[in-house]
Scaffold this motif. Structure first.
Motif, short mmCIF file in Angstrom:
data_model
loop_
_atom_site.label_atom_id
_atom_site.label_comp_id
_atom_site.label_asym_id
_atom_site.label_seq_id
_atom_site.Cartn_x
_atom_site.Cartn_y
_atom_site.Cartn_z
N UNK A 1 0.80 -1.23 0.00
CA UNK A 1 0.00 0.00 0.00
C UNK A 1 0.83 1.27 0.00
N UNK A 2 1.92 1.28 0.75
CA UNK A 2 2.74 2.48 0.81
C UNK A 2 3.44 2.74 -0.52
N UNK A 3 3.97 1.68 -1.14
CA UNK A 3 4.62 1.86 -2.45
C UNK A 3 3.60 2.28 -3.50
N UNK A 4 2.40 1.73 -3.44
CA UNK A 4 1.35 2.15 -4.37
C UNK A 4 1.01 3.63 -4.17
N UNK A 5 0.95 4.07 -2.93
CA UNK A 5 0.64 5.47 -2.66
C UNK A 5 1.75 6.37 -3.20
#
Length: 353
Positions: free
Chosen positions: A214-218
């Motif tokens: 999720x953090x990398x996608x954000x």
């Protein structure tokens, strides 16, 4: 010394975060509308249907016929559907194809747009529309093309296939790359572009190993927003001209074409722009912006050869002729021989010198 600049400001409202799709009904109402035609590609019809259910009585219908390179005949069909549904705005759910269709409808009807990007293509924050008719792609800019609202929901990118994640990100990086040497560049777009380069550099290797991180996608979606803002406020040059030629006249896939061309168009202009592309070289290494982008593309398993996208070596002469017929303004002179050599390197997949 900081040079003088003009920044017209951001007119598009942006809603960014996880789960922001839930805010779309309120955003439609906030625009003053109550009958939204939802647009998607055939592949994303189910997602469009789910969004229609979420909108309830604010959904006027679905048009799931968006196509790559925004063919004018598809736009005409969509406008007929828009009028038959008595819609008062469009909601575009998807990548660049769907966003382009929404823009094409808006500029012809005056409809407001809400865009929900599901890739990193980066056209949602721009006043640019590229359309294909008669085997050629043309591009125009108009304030009426710029969407009113963009809703970025990181959760919608969690299922983006890894291959499209990579090529879509390189497509976005191309916007930032041309922003660094654009004659109308300014500190706002330069800062966003530098930040986006680092965010994509750090996010993509993580997403290859863990696509639902999720953090990398954000970080990647934030980077795409920054690149899109840049594209929406600067003049395009050689890279975008070549991508439009290869897509519109030869039917090459949009994101993959941007990805393959990017190191080569960067290298072509790098020698002519002094240190303006240094932020790319600093971010990706290997001594130059062009080589850095090529090595990064290779490391993240992006396509490297036009030959692998279906372009034949016999097409290169015609592509060079079309690209130099009405060239965009560019920091390095655009010659037929120079573009033919660039295309040959991109067709072979060589690392640019």
């Amino acid at each position: 010394m900081t040079r003088p600049f003009v920044f017209p400001g951001l007119s598009t409202r942006v809603v960014f975060g996880h789960g922001t799709l839930a805010q779309v009904p309120d955003e439609v109402a906030r625009m003053g509308h109550s009958r939204a035609l939802i647009l998607s590609t055939p592949h994303q019809r189910a997602e469009a249907r789910a969004l229609a259910d979420r909108l309830g009585d604010k959904a006027a219908g679905i048009f799931a016929g968006a196509a790559m390179h925004t063919p004018v005949e598809v736009t005409e069909q969509a406008i007929a559907a828009f009028r038959a549904a008595r819609a008062d705005c469009v909601v575009s759910l998807g990548g660049g194809s769907t966003t382009g269709l929404g823009k094409a409808i808006a500029v012809r009807t005056g409809a407001d747009q809400l865009v929900i990007p599901t890739t990193y293509a980066g056209s949602e924050m721009t006043d640019i529309l590229g359309e294909t008719a008669g085997g050629e792609k043309t591009t125009r800019r108009d304030p009426a093309i710029r969407p009113e609202v963009v809703v970025y929901d990181v959760d919608l990118t969690l299922t983006l296939p890894v291959a499209l994640t990579v090529t879509s990100a390189l497509n976005a990086i191309a916007h930032a790359m041309e922003g660094f040497y654009a004659p109308d560049r300014h500190p706002i777009t330069e800062a966003l572009s530098r930040d986006a380069m680092v965010a994509f550099r750090d996010a993509l290797p993580v997403l290859i190993e863990d696509p639902v991180n999720g953090e990398a996608r954000a970080r990647a979606l934030y980077a795409a927003w920054g690149c899109s803002v840049t594209l929406g406020h600067v003049t395009m040059a050689l890279h975008h001209k070549l991508a439009h030629v290869l897509g519109g006249s030869f039917g090459l896939p949009h994101a993959e074409t941007h990805a393959v061309l990017l190191p080569h168009t960067t290298a072509y202009n790098e020698a002519a722009v002094g240190g303006l592309l240094a932020p790319i070289a600093d971010t990706f290494g290997h001594g130059s912006a062009g080589a850095g982008l090529w090595h990064f593309a290779k490391a993240v398993n992006a396509p490297l050869r036009l030959a692998d996208l279906g372009m034949t070596e016999g097409d290169l002469d015609r592509a060079a002729e079309i690209a130099t017929r009405n060239p965009y303004a560019n920091p390095r002179p655009v010659s037929r021989d120079g573009i033919r050599q660039l295309l040959q390197q991109a067709w072979d997949g060589q690392c640019p010198a």
